[in-house]
Design a protein around this motif. Structure first.
Motif, PDB file in Angstrom:
ATOM      1  N   SER A 244       0.822  -1.221   0.000  1.00  0.00           N
ATOM      2  CA  SER A 244       0.000   0.000   0.000  1.00  0.00           C
ATOM      3  C   SER A 244       0.850   1.264   0.000  1.00  0.00           C
ATOM      4  O   SER A 244       0.368   2.353  -0.295  1.00  0.00           O
ATOM      5  CB  SER A 244      -0.935   0.004   1.209  1.00  0.00           C
ATOM      6  OG  SER A 244      -0.179   0.029   2.391  1.00  0.00           O
ATOM      7  N   SER A 245       2.139   1.097   0.326  1.00  0.00           N
ATOM      8  CA  SER A 245       2.986   2.293   0.330  1.00  0.00           C
ATOM      9  C   SER A 245       3.590   2.563  -1.048  1.00  0.00           C
ATOM     10  O   SER A 245       4.357   3.510  -1.230  1.00  0.00           O
ATOM     11  CB  SER A 245       4.098   2.150   1.382  1.00  0.00           C
ATOM     12  OG  SER A 245       4.940   1.076   1.044  1.00  0.00           O
ATOM     13  N   SER A 246       3.256   1.726  -2.011  1.00  0.00           N
ATOM     14  CA  SER A 246       3.775   1.948  -3.359  1.00  0.00           C
ATOM     15  C   SER A 246       3.140   3.198  -3.967  1.00  0.00           C
ATOM     16  O   SER A 246       1.955   3.458  -3.786  1.00  0.00           O
ATOM     17  CB  SER A 246       3.464   0.731  -4.235  1.00  0.00           C
ATOM     18  OG  SER A 246       3.438   1.104  -5.586  1.00  0.00           O
ATOM     19  N   LEU A 281       1.427   1.117   8.157  1.00  0.00           N
ATOM     20  CA  LEU A 281       2.415   2.165   7.886  1.00  0.00           C
ATOM     21  C   LEU A 281       1.743   3.526   7.738  1.00  0.00           C
ATOM     22  O   LEU A 281       2.234   4.534   8.243  1.00  0.00           O
ATOM     23  CB  LEU A 281       3.205   1.848   6.607  1.00  0.00           C
ATOM     24  CG  LEU A 281       4.192   0.690   6.673  1.00  0.00           C
ATOM     25  CD1 LEU A 281       4.805   0.446   5.301  1.00  0.00           C
ATOM     26  CD2 LEU A 281       5.288   0.965   7.710  1.00  0.00           C
ATOM     27  N   ASP A 282       0.648   3.542   7.014  1.00  0.00           N
ATOM     28  CA  ASP A 282      -0.064   4.798   6.755  1.00  0.00           C
ATOM     29  C   ASP A 282      -1.476   4.430   6.307  1.00  0.00           C
ATOM     30  O   ASP A 282      -1.707   4.074   5.151  1.00  0.00           O
ATOM     31  CB  ASP A 282       0.665   5.593   5.662  1.00  0.00           C
ATOM     32  CG  ASP A 282      -0.013   6.940   5.402  1.00  0.00           C
ATOM     33  OD1 ASP A 282      -1.196   7.103   5.797  1.00  0.00           O
ATOM     34  OD2 ASP A 282       0.648   7.808   4.798  1.00  0.00           O
ATOM     35  N   GLU A 283      -2.375   4.491   7.273  1.00  0.00           N
ATOM     36  CA  GLU A 283      -3.721   4.003   7.004  1.00  0.00           C
ATOM     37  C   GLU A 283      -4.403   4.774   5.870  1.00  0.00           C
ATOM     38  O   GLU A 283      -5.073   4.185   5.023  1.00  0.00           O
ATOM     39  CB  GLU A 283      -4.570   4.086   8.275  1.00  0.00           C
ATOM     40  CG  GLU A 283      -5.445   2.856   8.411  1.00  0.00           C
ATOM     41  CD  GLU A 283      -5.813   2.606   9.851  1.00  0.00           C
ATOM     42  OE1 GLU A 283      -7.001   2.687  10.142  1.00  0.00           O
ATOM     43  OE2 GLU A 283      -4.891   2.367  10.678  1.00  0.00           O
ATOM     44  N   ALA A 284      -4.205   6.084   5.880  1.00  0.00           N
ATOM     45  CA  ALA A 284      -4.848   6.919   4.851  1.00  0.00           C
ATOM     46  C   ALA A 284      -4.324   6.546   3.461  1.00  0.00           C
ATOM     47  O   ALA A 284      -5.093   6.414   2.501  1.00  0.00           O
ATOM     48  CB  ALA A 284      -4.598   8.389   5.143  1.00  0.00           C
ATOM     49  N   ALA A 285      -3.011   6.344   3.389  1.00  0.00           N
ATOM     50  CA  ALA A 285      -2.411   5.978   2.102  1.00  0.00           C
ATOM     51  C   ALA A 285      -2.960   4.642   1.616  1.00  0.00           C
ATOM     52  O   ALA A 285      -3.222   4.454   0.416  1.00  0.00           O
ATOM     53  CB  ALA A 285      -0.888   5.909   2.243  1.00  0.00           C
TER      54      ALA A 285
END
Ligand code: GTP
Ligand code: MG
Length: 419
Positions: A244-246, A281-285
């Motif tokens: 998801s951080s891609s 890592l970053d829920e919104a992302a």
């Protein structure tokens, strides 16, 4: 987990033909009645669903089918040798170990392939009777069966296969939901070999396979993926994992799918579940990634964190539901019973010089025939000559420069060219 084993299989030897004469009261010289030997047994490989590994071929590696029985008097034909069928797990790929030629790809339960022919049974003397030689005093030996070294290779069979880019988080997910303990690391190509885990769902279970990450060009052999693409074909359901951080999850997704399609268009029909991971890592992302993918695909995309174990229960349940319906669907399909026979060996022959005054003849039928003739028996030489003449072998030898007195090699047998 990956399995490859070489075994040696041999067809049975054919039974000998016999020389015998009819004995009747008041008939001193009965005609020939020697029967033919039976054919040697053949070796088959069959795909079954209650064997999962090639383990049984690790200790025993040589297999031979039954020999044919010799013929008897009174035109009695010897029985054929018993065929031998070796069971292998569905998903076994079979190659000729010497030539590398693909013999069969036994994907479906029941599929059977012939891997070694039995040797022909020898003819009894009755077969050689002609108007000019009514009581031939020779017969043929049984021929040896075919011996083949074959390489068995097993594709991994799993209910669900994990696919995705290197470092996407596939192994971490496997570790979180199953009993498997794969290696996990913060760099690509951590997983070098497929690994299978068992996932429990209430009182049921399914298998989840972790596969090495795929890269662009995997279908052409780039990265580690190619060797493992074949395993992907053996999964009922695919779980496509995306980091998801891609920066561009849709491109990540399409890259993998393009490789799969290029490898085998049929992979398009395998049900997919798509999940973005590392949501912690970053829920919104992660929400943004999932929404972009979802819009692109026109279907829901799951959001999970394998590290935190969030969203994984629901993911496992969805996977299991699809696995169950896939299992039911494939159970309904008629079990196919296909026998893939190897092409009949060549019938043609060729002639080549192999030294001064020496020639060799290649060609299965001709060579086998001569090898089977028992040259010690009276009249059998003439019979060989007659047949070689009829088949055009003698003409071919002469054209190749053979002259009377030259030695001609037929496989194991040597024969002298004479007028
Ligand atoms: N924060 C966080 N990190 C994760 C999560 N899942 C995986 N990672 C990290 O991402 C990195 C790659 O994880 P792996 O599970 O080894 O990835 P992979 O897809 O199996 O990678 P390859 O085997 O190389 O293809 C590791 O450093 C993991 O700790 C997650 O849910 N949250
Ligand atoms: Mg991995």
């Amino acid at each position: 987990m990956l399995d490859a084993i070489v075994i040696h299989v041999a067809g049975g030897t054919g039974g000998h033909g016999v020389v015998s004469y009819r004995r009747e009261k008041f008939v001193p010289e009965g005609g020939p009645d020697g029967g033919d030997g039976g054919r040697g047994g053949r070796v088959f490989l069959r795909a079954v669903d209650d064997v999962y590994t090639l383990e049984q071929y690790r200790s025993k590696k040589k297999f031979q089918a039954g020999n044919g029985v010799n013929g008897g008097p009174n035109l009695r034909k010897g029985a054929n040798g018993a065929d031998l069928t070796l069971d292998v797990p569905a998903g076994t790929i079979i190659h000729d170990d010497e030539t590398g030629e693909l013999i069969a790809d036994l994907e479906t339960v029941g599929e059977t392939v012939l891997v070694a022919y039995g040797g022909r049974g020898g003819w009894g003397n009755k077969r050689f009777a002609t108007s000019t030689n009514q009581t031939p005093s020779f017969s043929q030996k049984g021929h040896e069966g075919e011996t083949v070294a074959i390489r068995l290779e097993l594709r991994l069979l799993a209910d669900v296969g994990l696919i995705g880019l290197p470092n996407a988080g596939k192994s971490t997910l496997l570790a979180n939901v199953s009993n498997a303990r794969p290696k996990i690391a913060a760099y690509p190509f951590t997983t070098l070999e497929p690994m299978l885990g068992v996932v429990n769902v209430d009182y049921d279970r399914f298998t989840l396979a972790d596969l090495p990450g795929l890269v662009e060009g995997a279908s052409e052999g780039y990265g580690l993926g190619f060797e493992f693409l074949k395993h992907i074909r053996r999964c009922r359901v695919l779980l496509h994992v995306i980091d998801s951080s891609s920066p561009d999850p849709v491109t990540d997704y399409e890259l993998i799918e393009t490789e799969l399609r290029a490898y085998d268009a049929k992979l398009d029909d395998v049900p997919r579940v798509v999940a973005v991971t590392k949501a912690d890592l970053d829920e919104a992302a992660a929400e943004v990634s999932a929404a972009a993918l979802s819009a692109h695909l026109g279907k829901a995309v799951r959001i999970v964190s394998a590290d935190a174990g969030e969203g994984t229960d629901a993911l496992v349940r969805e996977l299991f539901a699809i696995v169950q319906s896939e299992r039911a669907r494939t159970a309904d399909e008629e079990p196919e019973e296909i026998t893939v026979l190897r092409p009949e060996p060549r019938e043609r022959f060729s002639v080549r010089p192999i030294g001064p005054g020496r020639f060799a003849v290649d060609g299965r039928r001709v060579v086998t025939f001569v090898e089977m003739m028992d040259t010690d028996m009276e009249g059998s030489q003439d019979e060989v000559h007659r047949r070689l003449e009829r088949w055009g072998v003698i003409r071919a030898l002469r054209r190749a420069g053979a002259v009377d007195g030259d030695v001609v090699v037929f496989g194991e047998a040597e024969w002298r060219l004479e007028e």
